[in-house]
Write a protein that holds these residues in place. Structure first.
Motif, PDB file in Angstrom:
ATOM      1  N   UNK A 254       0.776  -1.373  -0.016  1.00 37.39           N
ATOM      2  CA  UNK A 254       0.062  -0.063  -0.035  1.00 37.39           C
ATOM      3  C   UNK A 254       0.789   1.357  -0.026  1.00 37.39           C
ATOM      4  N   UNK A 255       2.084   1.402   0.411  1.00 35.53           N
ATOM      5  CA  UNK A 255       2.861   2.628   0.507  1.00 35.53           C
ATOM      6  C   UNK A 255       2.965   3.175  -1.054  1.00 35.53           C
ATOM      7  N   UNK A 256       2.306   4.289  -1.261  1.00 37.22           N
ATOM      8  CA  UNK A 256       2.152   4.979  -2.558  1.00 37.22           C
ATOM      9  C   UNK A 256       1.758   6.552  -2.367  1.00 37.22           C
ATOM     10  N   UNK A 257       1.367   7.210  -3.318  1.00 39.41           N
ATOM     11  CA  UNK A 257       1.001   8.678  -3.191  1.00 39.41           C
ATOM     12  C   UNK A 257      -0.731   8.627  -3.396  1.00 39.41           C
ATOM     13  N   UNK A 258      -1.375   9.320  -2.440  1.00 37.94           N
ATOM     14  CA  UNK A 258      -2.583   9.729  -2.453  1.00 37.94           C
ATOM     15  C   UNK A 258      -2.812  11.034  -2.918  1.00 37.94           C
ATOM     16  N   UNK A 259      -3.937  11.417  -3.786  1.00 43.19           N
ATOM     17  CA  UNK A 259      -3.933  12.712  -4.210  1.00 43.19           C
ATOM     18  C   UNK A 259      -5.579  13.388  -3.909  1.00 43.19           C
ATOM     19  N   UNK A 260      -5.595  14.466  -3.529  1.00 46.37           N
ATOM     20  CA  UNK A 260      -7.123  14.932  -3.186  1.00 46.37           C
ATOM     21  C   UNK A 260      -7.268  16.157  -4.277  1.00 46.37           C
ATOM     22  N   UNK A 261      -8.209  16.134  -5.033  1.00 47.09           N
ATOM     23  CA  UNK A 261      -8.419  17.153  -6.044  1.00 47.09           C
ATOM     24  C   UNK A 261      -9.883  17.845  -5.781  1.00 47.09           C
ATOM     25  N   UNK A 262      -9.753  19.048  -5.696  1.00 42.83           N
ATOM     26  CA  UNK A 262     -11.030  19.852  -5.302  1.00 42.83           C
ATOM     27  C   UNK A 262     -11.507  20.583  -6.449  1.00 42.83           C
ATOM     28  N   UNK A 263     -12.680  20.866  -6.918  1.00 45.99           N
ATOM     29  CA  UNK A 263     -13.299  21.772  -7.797  1.00 45.99           C
ATOM     30  C   UNK A 263     -14.083  22.812  -7.306  1.00 45.99           C
ATOM     31  N   UNK A 264     -14.023  24.088  -7.459  1.00 42.09           N
ATOM     32  CA  UNK A 264     -14.818  25.085  -6.731  1.00 42.09           C
ATOM     33  C   UNK A 264     -15.358  26.103  -7.872  1.00 42.09           C
ATOM     34  N   UNK A 265     -15.778  25.649  -8.924  1.00 42.04           N
ATOM     35  CA  UNK A 265     -16.373  26.629  -9.945  1.00 42.04           C
ATOM     36  C   UNK A 265     -15.383  27.857 -10.408  1.00 42.04           C
TER      37      UNK A 265
END
Length: 616
Positions: free
Chosen positions: A111-122
Motif C-alpha cells: 500500500x505505500x504510494x501517493x494519494x491525491x485529493x482534487x477539489x473543484x470550486x467553480x
C-alpha cells in the motif's frame, strides 16, 4: 466548502491560516500532510483540508492514487448529489468520512504510494495536493548469540565475538554493536561489522550482523550487546538485545598456594588441604612437590591436577616441610610456581618419672614428674583415674601413702596455642604391704540352726586370699579396692561356742580376726511370752466348760452318777459349791501333757476331759 462550513478534519495549522494569513486569500487552497505513517495491518487516515473564498461551496472532490506506472487512478468522486466509489483494488478496504477524509484499512506492504485529493470550486478553479502513505513494522527484540567455543587472547586473527539477528521489520533497520555500553565502530581498532539484509516472503526484513573484534585479558569481564535502530513517525527508535559475556582464554599471571586450615593451627592427626589457585582461563595443569633436604619429591599423584587441590590425611611431624605448586599453561606453555611452608604441631615423648622408684609401703611419699617434647609451649595437668583434676603443673607429690591411695594417675599434656592438641600418659602407683582387715561382721547375733552370712573385708597389694577356720559356702569378690568374702554357715552349738576366724594373707604377711556369735536373747524372751499366754487361755477355756456342765446339771439335763441317782444325804447348802482343779507338773510347750484327776498324764488335745469335783 459546502454550505460555507469548514470540514471537521481541518488541521490546526489550517485554522491558523484562516485567522492570520488567509483572510486576504482570493483563490482555492488545499492542505494535506506530506506523509502518513501506519503500522502494518492498521488503518491509514488521510485528510484533505481546503479553503474556498467567500465561503463558497465545492463543486466536487476526487480522490486518486498513483500506481506503479505513475498513472493517477480515481478512487472516489464526491459532489453535492452524492459519492461515487470507483471499482479499484482498494474498494473493499476504503471508506470516506464525513469530513471527506480517506481511510484505508488492513494496510499491507503493497500500500505505500501517493494519494491525491482534487477539489473543484467553480469560478475559483481547481486545486489538488498529495500525501505519501508509509507502512512500517516495528522489529522484534534482537537476538544475540555469543561465540560458544571461547576466544584466546593469542589468536592471530581477529575473532568472531557474536552474531545479532533482528527479524520482521519494515522497512529494513540497521544494527550497532556495543561493549560495556560503548558503541563499536566498523573499521576502527581492528573492529569489523558484517551485516546482511534479507527480505522474507512476507515482505518483512531480517537483518543479521556479525561482530569481529580483538580481545584482551581485561575483556573477561566485558559485556557485549547489539541494538537495532528504526524510524517511527519521524523519530529514531531502538531496541537492545540482552548483554552477554564471552569466554576469554588467557594465561595465568598470578598463583596462590595456601594451607587449609591455617598452617599455624595444624596439629598431628589433622586432615590438611593445600589449595593452589591460578588466575588463568582455562585453569592450568597443576603439579605438586615436597622438598626433602635438597631435592623436590613429586607428590602430584596425591592431588587432583585439574582442581589444584592436594589432600593430606592424618598428618604427623614428618608431613611438615615446604610444598610447591607449579602450573603449566597449555596455550603458550608458560609456567608459574608458588611455595608454602606446612608446620604440623605435635607432642611426643610423653613420659612419667616416679621418685623413689623402689617399692612403696604404707606411709611412704612419692613424687611423680611428667615431661614431653613439642615445638610449641606446653601445659601440664594431673588427674585421677575418675578424671578429676588434682593439680596444675608437671609434678604431683603424694605423701603418707596407703592402700587406698593406690590408683592410676594421668598426666595430661596440652598445647594452649593449638586447640585440640594434647596427649596423656597414665601411671600406676602401687602401695605394697601385708593385708589389713577393714571390716568384719562381729559380734553377730544368731539363733540355733539358722543360716547366717559371715563377712570379712580386707585390703592389700599384692591381692590377698581369704580363708575361714570353719567350713561353709564361701563367695569372694572385689569391692572397689577391697577383697571381700561372704561365708554362709548353719549355726551349731560348737559354732556358738568357738566362733569363726577370718584369715587374710599374701606373700608379705597375714592378718586374722575373730568373729563372735551370740544367741539372740530377745527372740528367746519372745518365745517364752507366747507360751505363758497359751497357758492362760487354756485355763480360761476349762473354767468356762466347767461352768456350763454345772449349769446343765442343775437344770436336770445331765443325770447324776452312773445309776442315775442323786446323793440327798448331803446338805443342800453345799450343792452349789463347785471345785475345778487342774493339775500340771510341766508347761504344755515343754511336756505337751495335762495331768488328770487320778494323776495320769493326757495329751493336750484331750483337754475337754478335766477333773471336775462337784461337792454339796
Amino acid at each position: 466548502m459546502a454550505g460555507g462550513r469548514r470540514p471537521a478534519g481541518l488541521a490546526l495549522g489550517w485554522g491558523c491560516c484562516l485567522l492570520l494569513c488567509c483572510a486576504a486569500a482570493s483563490k482555492l487552497e488545499i492542505s494535506m500532510p506530506a506523509v502518513v505513517e501506519v503500522e502494518l495491518g492498521g488503518t491509514a487516515r488521510i485528510e484533505c483540508n481546503f479553503y474556498i473564498p467567500e465561503n463558497a461551496s465545492f463543486t466536487y472532490i476526487d480522490w486518486f492514487y498513483v500506481d506503479r506506472s505513475n498513472k493517477q487512478v480515481r478512487l472516489y468522486h464526491v459532489t453535492a448529489g452524492g459519492v461515487v466509489e470507483d471499482d479499484t483494488d482498494y474498494k473493499k478496504r476504503l471508506s470516506l468520512g464525513e469530513d471527506k477524509a480517506l481511510s484505508l484499512s488492513s494496510v499491507t506492504l503493497q500500500d505505500p504510494r501517493t494519494f491525491m485529493c482534487q477539489v473543484g470550486a467553480g469560478s475559483y478553479g481547481v486545486g489538488e495536493s498529495s500525501t505519501e502513505l508509509s507502512v512500517y513494522k516495528v522489529p522484534m527484540t534482537p537476538e544475540i548469540e555469543p561465540n560458544s567455543g571461547g576466544i584466546s587472547v593469542h589468536n592471530s586473527e581477529v575473532p568472531e565475538i557474536a552474531k545479532c539477528v533482528s527479524k520482521n521489520s519494515f522497512p529494513a533497520p540497521n544494527i550497532t554493536w556495543h561493549r560495556n555500553g560503548e558503541q563499536l565502530h566498523n573499521q576502527e581498532n581492528n573492529v569489523t561489522i558484517l551485516s546482511t539484509v534479507t527480505r522474507e516472503s512476507s515482505g518483512l526484513y531480517t537483518l543479521s550482523s556479525t561482530l569481529y573484534a580483538p580481545v584482551t585479558r581485561e575483556d573477561r569481564h566485558s559485556r557485549y550487546h547489539c541494538t537495532v535502530h528504526y524510524w517511527l513517525q519521524g523519530h529514531r527508535r531502538a531496541r537492545d538485545s540482552q548483554r552477554v559475556k564471552i569466554n576469554i582464554f588467557y594465561p595465568a599471571e598470578h598463583l596462590t598456594l595456601q594451607v587449609v586450615p591455617s598452617s599455624t593451627l595444624v596439629k598431628e592427626g589433622d586432615n590438611v588441604t593445600l589449595v593452589c589457585e591460578a588466575d588463568g582461563n582455562p585453569p592450568p595443569v597443576f603439579s605438586f612437590f615436597k622438598k626433602n633436604l635438597d631435592e623436590w619429591q613429586d607428590v602430584t599423584l596425591l592431588a587432583d591436577p585439574d582442581s589444584g587441590v592436594l589432600k593430606l590425611h592424618d598428618v604427623d611431624k614428618t608431613s611438615s616441610g615446604t610444598y610447591r605448586c607449579q602450573t603449566l599453561d597449555l596455550d603458550d606453555l608458560s609456567q608459574i610456581e608458588e611455595e608454602v611452608d606446612l608446620v604440623v604441631n605435635y607432642i611426643e615423648g610423653v613420659h612419667v618419672k616416679m621418685e623413689p622408684s623402689s617399692t612403696l609401703r604404707e606411709g611412704d611419699s612419692v613424687m611423680l614428674s611428667c615431661d614431653a617434647h613439642s615445638p610449641v609451649g606446653l601445659k601440664y595437668q594431673w588427674r585421677d583415674e575418675k578424671g578429676k583434676k588434682l593439680v596444675e603443673g608437671n609434678q604431683l607429690f603424694l605423701r603418707n601413702l596407703t592402700f587406698e591411695t593406690s590408683s592410676n594417675f594421668s598426666c595430661r599434656v596440652m598445647a594452649p596455642s593449638v586447640p585440640g592438641l594434647e596427649q596423656s600418659k597414665k601411671v600406676s602407683v602401687a602401695v605394697e604391704g601385708k593385708p589389713r582387715i577393714v571390716a568384719i561382721s562381729s559380734p553377730l547375733y544368731v539363733r540355733q540352726d539358722e543360716l547366717v552370712n559371715l563377712t570379712c573385708k580386707a585390703i592389700a597389694f599384692p591381692r590377698p586370699t581369704v580363708q575361714w577356720s570353719i567350713n561353709g559356702t564361701a563367695h569372694e569378690y572385689m569391692d572397689n579396692q577391697h577383697v571381700a568374702s561372704n561365708l554362709t554357715v548353719r549355726v551349731s552349738h560348737d559354732l556358738l561356742q568357738a566362733g569363726a576366724m577370718c584369715r587374710v594373707s599374701n606373700e608379705l604377711g597375714v592378718s586374722e580376726k575373730h568373729i563372735q556369735l551370740l544367741v539372740d536373747q530377745k527372740s528367746t524372751a519372745e518365745s517364752q511370752g507366747v507360751i505363758i499366754v497359751a497357758i492362760i487361755v487354756a485355763i480360761l477355756v476349762v473354767a468356762v466348760l466347767g461352768a456350763v456342765i454345772y449349769f446343765l446339771h442343775k437344770k436336770g439335763k445331765i443325770p447324776c452318777g452312773r445309776a442315775g441317782k442323786q446323793d440327798i444325804t448331803k446338805p443342800e447348802a453345799r450343792k452349789d459349791k463347785i471345785v475345778v482343779e487342774v493339775k500340771s507338773d510341766k508347761l504344755p510347750e515343754e511336756a505337751g501333757l495335762l495331768q488328770g484327776a487320778n494323776g495320769e498324764k493326757r495329751p493336750a488335745a484331750d483337754q475337754s476331759e478335766k477333773y471336775i469335783n462337784l461337792r454339796n
